[in-house]
Design an enzyme around this catalytic site. Structure first.
Site, short mmCIF file in Angstrom:
data_model
loop_
_atom_site.label_atom_id
_atom_site.label_comp_id
_atom_site.label_asym_id
_atom_site.label_seq_id
_atom_site.Cartn_x
_atom_site.Cartn_y
_atom_site.Cartn_z
N ASP A 268 12.18 0.10 8.00
CA ASP A 268 11.21 0.75 8.88
C ASP A 268 10.74 2.11 8.36
O ASP A 268 9.72 2.62 8.82
CB ASP A 268 11.82 0.93 10.28
N GLN B 268 10.51 -11.15 4.78
CA GLN B 268 10.00 -9.96 4.10
C GLN B 268 11.11 -8.99 3.71
O GLN B 268 11.06 -8.39 2.64
CB GLN B 268 8.95 -9.26 4.95
N ARG B 269 12.10 -8.82 4.56
CA ARG B 269 13.13 -7.81 4.23
C ARG B 269 14.22 -8.39 3.34
O ARG B 269 15.08 -7.66 2.84
CB ARG B 269 13.73 -7.22 5.51
#
Lengths: 426, 426
Positions: free
Chosen positions: A148, A305-306
């Site tokens: 984040d 994605q992560r």
């Protein structure tokens, strides 16, 4: 500062990233260089596992496993979302602290490193304060980790560079795909990325433009800015008129001007009474298709994605590793109650070099860092040059991932348990 | 067979893939070796562009661009979904054929290569038959292309190996992520992949298991088999009990026993009267979360999976290139009305080598090739060893993609237009 001899405990917390294991590799590698550090333990599933005295012995892991942590995604030690909540549950929190220090004492833990985001830094801070209060000699250093990118004081959070590298590549590739099918009627593709309150991840996909206006993404919707349907549809229309297609990137948490999440449909509940979350991209698709009759498809990258270590940023992985090393060096040096931060130095020729420094945990815990307002274009639909200048160096370089049979060869830890010395947690 | 001298036209059709451009590179590279082929043209957006006389001159492209086609995803020449439909629109189809042959004649096109799936092979077949009927001397060869892997007679369809390589890597990575967060309550992640009627793409993710039962994916739902909610939920429950998490891969087109698509919600229509497609994964999430109260997340790879050239299969890209080369060799050799097929040879030691052969287009057009029933486990939830043996060699090797600033450096064609010689299409 007197030398402190004892054992080391490293653990991971919160949502995994592509490079959080690289930080653990950094901790382990640096720890091996210091005589004062005797045993090296890993805590399984963060604080939760430590409370349950679930420690593993890193010395039982192969050298190649430690090496493999540099490119293996997710939390190899396991992670948790457990919070020691002194505000809402003070009694439980006090019990947890007693138990934690019982575990620390039983295993002579004198060095504690916790890799995580906001909540985890808060946990580290509380443990540090508690150690001081109790007079238990222990060095606590937080290692920054979060896709984040919302931790303050650090230039960036390890994990972020990799997620935007993969996402930007995906936007490029989806852009090639959609534009090659573009017809006179036009088409639209909406790509949903993570980011519930801060738009750093969505913003990072602007790198896919590579400075060319016509390149996707054409619109980026940030959770920080209220979603306005009319201006969004106007922008889609304008884009399709110009390029015959439109790629939209949306942060999962976008809200309307009343603060309601666009992706949450409060009119539909499941049998447990949870609202059905269609997701922001699906909702936007309904809007675009329903109001413009424009062929629209969605991509929801979700956890992929992560975890996409097969295309992680070498810069990010190196910073993650360096953060782990720096944490150990600081602790051996007598520091406690700090988080390692990543520091950028830009030479006059624009070349960026990276180093680390320390920031008191008290400055970090529970502060959320948002994209500066002046890094976003006037119409709010794209980050500007200032953002690009910031983000570009973070995606440089590719980690080398070995493959076997054409698939990434990631490692799995042996996780040999350290013998328990306490009665089970009450 | 007399030597045929004239110009070459190559075009692409249908949904893009990560390696369809490699086939065009193969056609161009081989064409350069034959004196009888004079100009090399590309048709923009497939048959549709050819009808509009939108040809581009490949000789105006840089050498590095042709090289870059080997690793650039999507259809560099543009693609279309246009069908010359003799059955439903015979008059329009006859007009289209007249126009096509007017374009061929105006530009002395004597070699025509069309890369595509079922519909496109049908188009090639009709053009071949029409050329024979009209006595227009032209060689027509189809080049196989489809991520769906549903063309008959060929061992596999270029594009398929790359999509399952990326998807299997993604399943591995998401599996690492979810398992590292696994709690006693368990969790579930549902990954939706392409495949509306054939389940080849979903099935291919079984490679992520790498022979280990405990590895994800734990359940693969194929569109070929009717979806049964009760047995699905039972399998999720069993998996979570065993491993504390469950990764499900679902082909987008799964249907219930009445043939209704699970992802289509016919009760909700948009303002144009289209049914709202929630998607199979979202629907399954509603079911799992709503009936088991199990934390469930989704991933919808969408276009990203077929465009993921940054992790394409070198085997697939080589076969795609070889198919383009073989098409030209066959045509120069006097053949017409064939599709190139990929042929596998397995040595006694298990080593696989690849070659090409030809199959009459008449055998290909509009035949859909499904996964053999005996390649699927008895409970229908996973492909078996026979499937794995088939799929494994397809994902071997990684294409080398250059990067710039940490992102893939794909090529974009110049697309210098060939001067039009005809009046605009009526």
């Amino acid at each position: 500062m007197a030398e402190l001899t004892g054992n080391l405990l490293v653990a991971q917390s919160g949502g995994p990233t592509a490079v959080i294991n690289a930080s653990v590799a950094g901790v382990i590698t640096e720890a091996g260089k210091h005589e004062c550090i005797e045993e090296i333990y890993g805590g399984q599933n963060g604080i939760l596992g430590i409370l349950n005295e679930q420690l593993i012995d890193i010395n039982d892991e192969k050298r190649s496993t430690i090496e493999g942590l540099k490119y293996t995604p997710a939390a190899a030690l396991g992670t948790c979302r457990y919070k020691i909540d002194f505000k809402k549950k003070p009694e439980k929190a006090a019990q947890d602290m007693d138990r934690l220090f019982a575990v620390f004492a039983a295993h002579n833990i004198r060095y504690f490193f916790y890799a995580g985001g906001n909540d985890s830094q808060d946990t580290s801070h509380k443990i540090h304060e508690e150690a001081v209060k109790r007079g238990y000699d222990m060095r606590v250093i937080g290692v920054p980790k979060t896709i984040d990118n919302d931790l303050p004081h650090t230039d960036n959070c390890p994990g972020y560079g990799s997620v935007i590298k993969f996402n930007a590549a995906t936007v490029m590739e989806v852009g090639f795909d959609v534009s090659s099918m573009a017809t006179d009627d036009g088409s639209c593709c909406i790509i949903e990325v993570m980011g519930r309150s801060a738009g750093w991840i969505a913003a990072g996909t602007v790198l896919a433009k590579r400075g060319v206006d016509a390149n996707p993404p054409h619109i980026i919707l940030l959770p920080e800015l209220p979603f306005d349907e009319a201006s969004f549809l106007a922008k889609v229309k304008e884009t399709v008129a110009a390029y015959k297609y439109c790629i939209v990137v949306v942060g999962e948490g976008i809200k309307d001007k009343n603060g309601n999440e666009v992706g949450a449909d409060k009119t539909r509940l499941d049998s447990f009474g949870h609202p059905v979350l269609a997701g922001a991209a699906e909702k936007l698709k309904e809007i675009v298709q329903g109001k413009m009759n424009l062929k629209t498809r969605t991509v929801l990258l979700g956890y992929s994605q992560r975890a996409a270590a097969h295309f992680a940023s070498a810069t990010d992985a190196k910073n993650a590793f360096a953060a782990g090393e720096a944490a150990v060096r600081a602790a051996v040096d007598g520091k406690s109650g700090y988080m390692v931060k990543i520091v950028r130095t830009t030479a006059t020729n624009g070349a960026v070099t990276w180093s680390t420094d320390l920031q008191p945990l008290a400055d970090i815990a529970n502060v959320e860092h948002f994209i500066p307002k002046d890094w976003i274009s006037a119409d709010g639909f794209l980050p500007n040059e200032k953002f690009v200048e910031y983000a570009k160096p973070l995606v440089e370089g590719e980690t080398k991932v070995p493959t076997e049979g054409g698939l990434p060869k990631y490692i799995v830890m042996e996780k040999v348990a350290v013998e328990k010395k306490l009665a089970p947690r009450a």
